[in-house]
Structure formats: C-alpha cells, structure tokens
Design a protein around this motif. Structure first.
Motif, mmCIF file in Angstrom:
data_model
loop_
_atom_site.group_PDB
_atom_site.id
_atom_site.type_symbol
_atom_site.label_atom_id
_atom_site.label_comp_id
_atom_site.label_asym_id
_atom_site.label_seq_id
_atom_site.Cartn_x
_atom_site.Cartn_y
_atom_site.Cartn_z
ATOM 1 N N ILE A 1 0.841 -1.200 0.000
ATOM 2 C CA ILE A 1 0.000 0.000 0.000
ATOM 3 C C ILE A 1 0.876 1.250 0.000
ATOM 4 C CG2 ILE A 1 -1.779 1.276 1.260
ATOM 5 C CD1 ILE A 1 -2.617 -1.519 2.471
ATOM 6 N N ILE A 2 1.896 1.255 0.839
ATOM 7 C CA ILE A 2 2.802 2.407 0.910
ATOM 8 C C ILE A 2 3.525 2.606 -0.422
ATOM 9 C CG2 ILE A 2 4.895 3.297 2.015
ATOM 10 C CD1 ILE A 2 3.869 1.849 4.587
ATOM 11 N N TYR A 3 3.916 1.518 -1.053
ATOM 12 C CA TYR A 3 4.564 1.622 -2.360
ATOM 13 C C TYR A 3 3.644 2.350 -3.343
ATOM 14 C CZ TYR A 3 6.508 0.338 -6.870
ATOM 15 O OH TYR A 3 7.011 0.393 -8.149
ATOM 16 N N ARG A 4 2.372 1.951 -3.379
ATOM 17 C CA ARG A 4 1.425 2.609 -4.289
ATOM 18 C C ARG A 4 1.216 4.068 -3.917
ATOM 19 N NH1 ARG A 4 -3.445 1.136 -3.991
ATOM 20 N NH2 ARG A 4 -3.420 -0.387 -2.317
ATOM 21 N N MET A 5 1.169 4.355 -2.632
ATOM 22 C CA MET A 5 0.992 5.741 -2.186
ATOM 23 C C MET A 5 2.136 6.622 -2.699
ATOM 24 S SD MET A 5 -0.160 4.971 1.761
ATOM 25 C CE MET A 5 -0.752 6.559 2.293
ATOM 26 N N ARG A 6 3.335 6.084 -2.648
ATOM 27 C CA ARG A 6 4.514 6.862 -3.043
ATOM 28 C C ARG A 6 4.715 6.920 -4.558
ATOM 29 N NH1 ARG A 6 9.240 6.206 1.372
ATOM 30 N NH2 ARG A 6 7.958 6.730 3.150
ATOM 31 N N GLN A 7 4.264 5.903 -5.265
ATOM 32 C CA GLN A 7 4.513 5.815 -6.703
ATOM 33 C C GLN A 7 3.632 6.739 -7.540
ATOM 34 O OE1 GLN A 7 7.665 4.321 -6.815
ATOM 35 N NE2 GLN A 7 6.856 3.900 -8.809
ATOM 36 N N TYR A 8 2.396 6.934 -7.095
ATOM 37 C CA TYR A 8 1.444 7.651 -7.931
ATOM 38 C C TYR A 8 0.980 8.919 -7.230
ATOM 39 C CZ TYR A 8 1.543 3.057 -10.011
ATOM 40 O OH TYR A 8 1.966 1.880 -10.559
ATOM 41 N N ALA A 9 1.181 10.042 -7.877
ATOM 42 C CA ALA A 9 0.804 11.334 -7.299
ATOM 43 C C ALA A 9 -0.715 11.474 -7.264
ATOM 44 C CB ALA A 9 1.411 12.467 -8.112
ATOM 45 N N LEU A 10 -1.192 12.021 -6.167
ATOM 46 C CA LEU A 10 -2.614 12.313 -6.052
ATOM 47 C C LEU A 10 -2.915 13.643 -6.725
ATOM 48 C CD1 LEU A 10 -3.248 11.337 -2.319
ATOM 49 C CD2 LEU A 10 -4.135 10.172 -4.345
ATOM 50 N N PRO A 11 -4.147 13.828 -7.192
ATOM 51 C CA PRO A 11 -4.517 15.143 -7.732
ATOM 52 C C PRO A 11 -4.307 16.222 -6.674
ATOM 53 C CG PRO A 11 -6.219 13.498 -8.196
ATOM 54 C CD PRO A 11 -5.243 12.856 -7.262
ATOM 55 N N GLU A 12 -3.994 17.423 -7.115
ATOM 56 C CA GLU A 12 -3.644 18.506 -6.187
ATOM 57 C C GLU A 12 -4.794 18.913 -5.279
ATOM 58 O OE1 GLU A 12 -4.368 22.438 -8.947
ATOM 59 O OE2 GLU A 12 -2.413 21.458 -9.043
ATOM 60 N N TYR A 13 -6.025 18.586 -5.632
ATOM 61 C CA TYR A 13 -7.169 18.944 -4.801
ATOM 62 C C TYR A 13 -7.427 17.936 -3.671
ATOM 63 C CZ TYR A 13 -9.151 15.906 -8.406
ATOM 64 O OH TYR A 13 -9.372 14.880 -9.290
ATOM 65 N N VAL A 14 -6.623 16.890 -3.569
ATOM 66 C CA VAL A 14 -6.766 15.906 -2.492
ATOM 67 C C VAL A 14 -5.864 16.308 -1.321
ATOM 68 C CG1 VAL A 14 -6.472 13.490 -1.817
ATOM 69 C CG2 VAL A 14 -7.338 14.044 -4.098
ATOM 70 N N HIS A 15 -6.483 16.447 -0.144
ATOM 71 C CA HIS A 15 -5.740 16.840 1.057
ATOM 72 C C HIS A 15 -5.942 15.857 2.212
ATOM 73 C CE1 HIS A 15 -4.855 20.651 -0.848
ATOM 74 N NE2 HIS A 15 -6.127 20.758 -1.143
ATOM 75 N N HIS A 16 -6.748 14.830 1.979
ATOM 76 C CA HIS A 16 -7.091 13.875 3.034
ATOM 77 C C HIS A 16 -6.859 12.450 2.548
ATOM 78 C CE1 HIS A 16 -9.275 17.527 4.091
ATOM 79 N NE2 HIS A 16 -9.104 17.130 5.344
ATOM 80 N N VAL A 17 -6.276 11.634 3.431
ATOM 81 C CA VAL A 17 -5.938 10.257 3.095
ATOM 82 C C VAL A 17 -6.459 9.327 4.186
ATOM 83 C CG1 VAL A 17 -4.012 8.626 2.832
ATOM 84 C CG2 VAL A 17 -3.872 10.893 1.780
ATOM 85 N N ILE A 18 -7.075 8.234 3.751
ATOM 86 C CA ILE A 18 -7.470 7.157 4.661
ATOM 87 C C ILE A 18 -6.548 5.975 4.397
ATOM 88 C CG2 ILE A 18 -9.252 5.401 5.101
ATOM 89 C CD1 ILE A 18 -11.343 7.593 4.790
ATOM 90 N N PHE A 19 -6.098 5.342 5.481
ATOM 91 C CA PHE A 19 -5.224 4.172 5.385
ATOM 92 C C PHE A 19 -5.823 3.035 6.205
ATOM 93 C CE2 PHE A 19 -1.835 1.458 6.979
ATOM 94 C CZ PHE A 19 -1.130 1.168 5.826
ATOM 95 N N LEU A 20 -5.952 1.866 5.557
ATOM 96 C CA LEU A 20 -6.419 0.651 6.233
ATOM 97 C C LEU A 20 -5.578 -0.517 5.759
ATOM 98 C CD1 LEU A 20 -8.328 -1.224 7.799
ATOM 99 C CD2 LEU A 20 -9.936 -1.057 5.922
ATOM 100 N N GLY A 21 -4.844 -1.109 6.671
ATOM 101 C CA GLY A 21 -4.014 -2.253 6.315
ATOM 102 C C GLY A 21 -3.551 -2.991 7.549
#
Length: 192
Positions: A48-68
C-alpha cells in the motif's frame, strides 16, 4: 467538493463485491464526499505504501485514509514490521501535508488471528493516536463473536449489508473529521 484518497487492501476495495459496494462508496453516497477508492485485494502495508509513493494524487486531495495490516498478519509479518509501516504512512502524509485517517484493523471470526489483530489495533492507536484521526468501524461490524459471524462472508470480508452498515457508521465521523480539519486549517492560517 471534498476528496479523500482511500488506500488499503480488500477491506477498502470492497471484496468480494467490488468498489461500488464498499463502505467507502456508502460514505460517498451519504455525504457527497468523493471517496477515491485505491484498495487492492491482497495488499500488505508495504504494498500500500509503495502505491501511495509511486502515484501522485490530484492537487485537490488533502485527506488520506489508510487501512491495512490483516494481510500482513496472515502472511506472517511481525507486528514490529507492520508498526514501522504505520510510521512510514505518518511520515509520508506529514511530508505531503495530507491529513491522515487510520482505520483500525477489523476483528475476524478466528480467535488465533484476533489475538494478533488486537495487538495491531493497540499498536496503531499507540503510533497514530494524536497524529492521525483514528476510525474504528468495529461497532458497525459487531463487537461479539456471534455478531461478527453474521457480518462476514468468510470470517474476514464483510457481507454487502455489513459494508453498507460500516459506511453509514463512518459517514458522520468522516464528515466531522473533514469539518474539524477545515476549521484547524483556518486557525493555522489566521483566518476566522
């Protein structure tokens, strides 16, 4: 419109029914918050962390939920290793200036697995408490063994009506989290 990037494993993805039937879809339906579902079945925390770091989120996203964490335990990873992954998620969100919500791992119908899941829940609370919004969806799933048995398809993955109940339970909590974050950002910037 608010956007939340939802990272996780099958329990975010909505397995076995798919993203349209996940708890995040129910939150979106009830709140009009756009819940971007980045759940992938079988992922461990490091995936999950790998995917989080590999792909940039759109600039209008400021909130992240993590479940793992459940897959990590099922694959024999130690709690210490999973804990380091939780710390990496916190560091990444801090670096990117994202507000983080950590969903505590769900309790299953398997007692042996539950001992480790309960330890992981405590560890997540210890590491992330005060640094992230902690979301516990277990009350919507069921607290006792009988309720959990009725809530799951296979002892781990929720039934469709359970996903719906989880989303209904989560919706006002996520709404409150976003509202408080907006207020805190204004205070930090000096706005009233």
């Amino acid at each position: 419109m608010k956007y939340v990037a939802c990272y996780g494993d099958s329990l975010v993805q909505g397995f076995p029914f798919g993203p349209r039937y996940s708890w995040t879809a129910q939150v979106e339906k009830l709140t009009q918050i756009k819940m971007l579902n980045y759940g992938v079945c079988g992922d461990c925390c490091d995936d999950i962390i790998y995917r989080m770091r590999q792909y940039a989120l759109p600039e209008y996203v400021h909130h992240v939920i993590f479940l793992g964490g459940a897959n990590d335990i099922l694959q024999g990873r130690r709690i210490e290793d999973i804990s380091r992954d939780y710390k990496r998620v916190l560091e990444w969100c801090e670096e990117k200036q994202y507000s983080l919500c950590v969903v505590l791992p769900f309790i299953s119908t398997e007692q042996a697995l539950n001992r480790q899941l309960l330890n992981l829940r405590q560890e997540a609370e210890h590491i992330c408490g005060g640094k992230a919004f902690l979301l516990d969806l277990q009350p919507a799933i069921g607290m006792d063994a009988g309720a959990r048995f009725k809530a799951y398809v296979d002892g781990i993955h929720p039934k469709s009506q359970t996903y719906e109940a989880m989303g209904s339970y989560a919706a006002p909590l996520i709404w409150k989290w976003l509202k408080n974050e907006k207020r805190l950002r204004k205070i930090f910037k000096g706005d009233k």
